[in-house]
Design an enzyme around this catalytic site. Sequence first.
Site, PDB file in Angstrom:
ATOM      1  N   LYS A 128      46.745   9.626  15.562  1.00 37.53           N
ATOM      2  CA  LYS A 128      47.875   9.635  16.500  1.00 37.53           C
ATOM      3  C   LYS A 128      47.368   9.660  17.955  1.00 37.53           C
ATOM      4  CE  LYS A 128      51.513  12.587  18.138  1.00 37.53           C
ATOM      5  NZ  LYS A 128      51.482  14.018  18.406  1.00 37.53           N
ATOM      6  N   ASP A 147      55.092  10.720  16.028  1.00 34.59           N
ATOM      7  CA  ASP A 147      55.257  12.139  16.333  1.00 34.59           C
ATOM      8  C   ASP A 147      56.523  12.610  15.612  1.00 34.59           C
ATOM      9  OD1 ASP A 147      57.424  11.210  17.740  1.00 34.59           O
ATOM     10  OD2 ASP A 147      57.008  12.368  19.554  1.00 34.59           O
TER      11      ASP A 147
END
Length: 220
Positions: A128, A147
């Site tokens: 991420k 997220d």
Amino acid sequence: MQVAKRKSARLSKTQPLLEILHRTYPDAECALHHHNPLQLLVATILSAQCTDERVNLVTPALFRKYRSAAAYAAAPPGELETLIRSTGFFRNKARAIRACCSAIAERHGGQVPDSMADLVTLDGIGRKTASVVLGVAYGRAEGIVVDTHVARLSRRLGLTRQKTPEKIEQSLMQVVPQREWIAFSHLLIWHGRRRCMARNPDCDGCELADLCPRIGVPRK
Ligand code: SF4
């Protein structure tokens, strides 16, 4: 031929949704303040389990004090931790910042790498964080940032049934055209903050209401 047709059908499903989101949020972008890839990397590490607003309060002093990967790597014990304390999980975050900055200083000449393959080999950097840095700092779409907002909205919109960020990202990469991978996360994050909140999403006022199956959202 059939495979190409199926892929194109999957991708065209998300096109109307993307068009509305682009129209609704023409200025959607990363909310973390930064001026270079290293600052973005550090801010992204700090943003785990913390609001972007809180991170933006902490980073000015941090960026003034540490101006290179080597400087973060050499931060005296306790000093970095004190500066980032209010972002939560500060010991883990300080460990991650020191670890990746030390690898950047030693193995990459102080420059934050610009490929997924290199970024994910850095200690303290997951997919991420790597996707945020690649997309925002380098404009490279090598993954989709998942997220909490992207995960929630993707499920509600029926784009995935997966639960883990890794699997959600894999399914989104099948239905979102690659040229939209960077914008897609920004758009969903903005929509998640302004309209499709975790509790009490504003479905009545939602720009996507006609397209959204509202999976998992109780009908009022
Ligand atoms: S219609 Fe409701 S569930 Fe669907 S995106 Fe909009 S706010 Fe979220």
